[in-house]
Design an enzyme around this catalytic site. Structure first.
Site, mmCIF file in Angstrom:
data_model
loop_
_atom_site.group_PDB
_atom_site.id
_atom_site.type_symbol
_atom_site.label_atom_id
_atom_site.label_comp_id
_atom_site.label_asym_id
_atom_site.label_seq_id
_atom_site.Cartn_x
_atom_site.Cartn_y
_atom_site.Cartn_z
ATOM 1 N N GLU A 81 41.657 -76.436 50.007
ATOM 2 C CA GLU A 81 40.295 -76.116 49.557
ATOM 3 C C GLU A 81 40.143 -76.535 48.096
ATOM 4 O O GLU A 81 41.129 -76.575 47.346
ATOM 5 C CB GLU A 81 40.084 -74.598 49.754
ATOM 6 N N ASP A 82 38.920 -76.836 47.700
ATOM 7 C CA ASP A 82 38.702 -77.217 46.301
ATOM 8 C C ASP A 82 38.665 -75.992 45.399
ATOM 9 O O ASP A 82 39.299 -75.965 44.340
ATOM 10 C CB ASP A 82 37.412 -78.049 46.152
ATOM 11 N N ASP A 107 35.700 -69.118 45.186
ATOM 12 C CA ASP A 107 34.773 -68.448 44.265
ATOM 13 C C ASP A 107 34.666 -66.979 44.686
ATOM 14 O O ASP A 107 35.481 -66.150 44.273
ATOM 15 C CB ASP A 107 33.441 -69.203 44.326
ATOM 16 N N THR A 108 33.713 -66.636 45.547
ATOM 17 C CA THR A 108 33.632 -65.257 46.039
ATOM 18 C C THR A 108 34.731 -64.954 47.060
ATOM 19 O O THR A 108 35.060 -63.800 47.309
ATOM 20 C CB THR A 108 32.284 -65.005 46.737
ATOM 21 N N ARG A 127 30.627 -85.772 42.168
ATOM 22 C CA ARG A 127 31.959 -85.633 42.783
ATOM 23 C C ARG A 127 32.944 -86.641 42.204
ATOM 24 O O ARG A 127 34.150 -86.426 42.212
ATOM 25 C CB ARG A 127 31.873 -85.898 44.297
ATOM 26 N N PHE A 135 30.079 -72.537 36.849
ATOM 27 C CA PHE A 135 29.899 -73.532 37.899
ATOM 28 C C PHE A 135 30.486 -74.854 37.411
ATOM 29 O O PHE A 135 30.121 -75.347 36.346
ATOM 30 C CB PHE A 135 28.423 -73.701 38.232
HETATM 31 P P1 5GP Z 1 33.159 -69.082 48.122
HETATM 32 O O1 5GP Z 1 32.824 -68.921 49.567
HETATM 33 O O2 5GP Z 1 34.610 -68.789 47.796
HETATM 34 O O3 5GP Z 1 32.222 -68.293 47.242
HETATM 35 O O4 5GP Z 1 32.866 -70.562 47.730
HETATM 36 C C1 5GP Z 1 33.549 -71.601 48.280
HETATM 37 C C2 5GP Z 1 32.786 -72.911 48.210
HETATM 38 O O5 5GP Z 1 31.659 -72.856 47.319
HETATM 39 C C3 5GP Z 1 33.678 -73.979 47.667
HETATM 40 O O6 5GP Z 1 34.379 -74.637 48.693
HETATM 41 C C4 5GP Z 1 32.708 -74.910 46.985
HETATM 42 O O7 5GP Z 1 32.191 -75.821 47.910
HETATM 43 C C5 5GP Z 1 31.594 -74.002 46.523
HETATM 44 N N1 5GP Z 1 31.745 -73.610 45.111
HETATM 45 C C6 5GP Z 1 32.143 -72.420 44.619
HETATM 46 N N2 5GP Z 1 32.174 -72.426 43.267
HETATM 47 C C7 5GP Z 1 31.807 -73.670 42.906
HETATM 48 C C8 5GP Z 1 31.669 -74.324 41.631
HETATM 49 O O8 5GP Z 1 31.905 -73.775 40.544
HETATM 50 N N3 5GP Z 1 31.273 -75.636 41.675
HETATM 51 C C9 5GP Z 1 31.018 -76.308 42.834
HETATM 52 N N4 5GP Z 1 30.634 -77.587 42.731
HETATM 53 N N5 5GP Z 1 31.133 -75.725 44.040
HETATM 54 C C10 5GP Z 1 31.542 -74.418 44.070
#
Ligand code: 5GP
Length: 171
Positions: free
Chosen positions: A93-94, A97-98, A159, A146
């Site tokens: 995974e990149d 976040d949450t 990207r 972000f």
């Molecule tokens: P989560 O479900 O953990 O909140 O977020 C996961 C996905 O949200 C990541 O795979 C990514 O695609 C996107 N995301 C979360 N934070 C960022 C951020 O700071 N920048 C970008 N470009 N995408 C994010």
């Protein structure tokens, strides 16, 4: 845009992660399951940093973000998980976040009989997810900003940046 992680810093950490993953799996077969789209550059680099010989690569597309905020609802765009059953899975995974995306996806895999799952994420915002999910191999813990670049986008753009930068809304 403010650079958070330079290309050199990322490359160095990716080499270390590749070593850790190689030591962890050894000769045991596994599938590197790349979460598209944001992980494609990281996945290409980490795959080449892994010296363990017995892995294949597969891809799944999940989405939860629109613009710079999470929609909270995760969608899967290729739901054929039969091919993963019985295998050891390393999710690539990149960013976590949450944690919503991976909590949902791990549960989804479990419910479909895919239970041996580890996670490798280039980035995490631990102050946001607060240990909702265990990341077995993590590159960097970053502040709640972000970020873009190295595969991470804002509405499909940026990207291609070779580094990771904080995005503050400029074009
Ligand atoms: P989560 O479900 O953990 O909140 O977020 C996961 C996905 O949200 C990541 O795979 C990514 O695609 C996107 N995301 C979360 N934070 C960022 C951020 O700071 N920048 C970008 N470009 N995408 C994010």
């Amino acid at each position: 845009m403010k650079t958070l992680l330079s290309a050199e810093t990322i490359a160095q950490r990716v080499r270390e992660l590749g070593k850790d993953i190689s030591e962890s799996y050894g000769d045991t077969p596994f599938i590197m399951l790349v979460i598209l789209k944001g992980s494609f550059i990281f996945a290409a680099d980490i795959a080449r940093a892994i010296t363990a010989p017995n892995f294949t690569m597969d891809f799944v597309r999940l989405s939860s973000y629109a613009g710079t905020s999470s929609t909270g609802k995760v969608a899967i765009h290729n739901d054929d998980v039969e091919r993963l059953k019985g295998s050891k899975i390393l999710i690539v995974e990149d960013i976590v976040d949450t944690g919503n995306t991976l909590v949902w996806f791990k549960e989804y895999l479990n419910q479909n009989g895919v239970t041996d799952v580890k996670i490798c994420s280039l980035l995490e915002k631990s102050s946001v997810h607060q240990n909702r999910i265990t990341i077995d191999f993590c590159g960097f813990d970053i502040p709640d900003k972000f970020v873009v670049g190295y595969g991470l986008d804002v509405d499909g753009k940026l990207r291609q940046l070779p580094y990771i930068a904080e995005y503050k809304g400029e074009s």
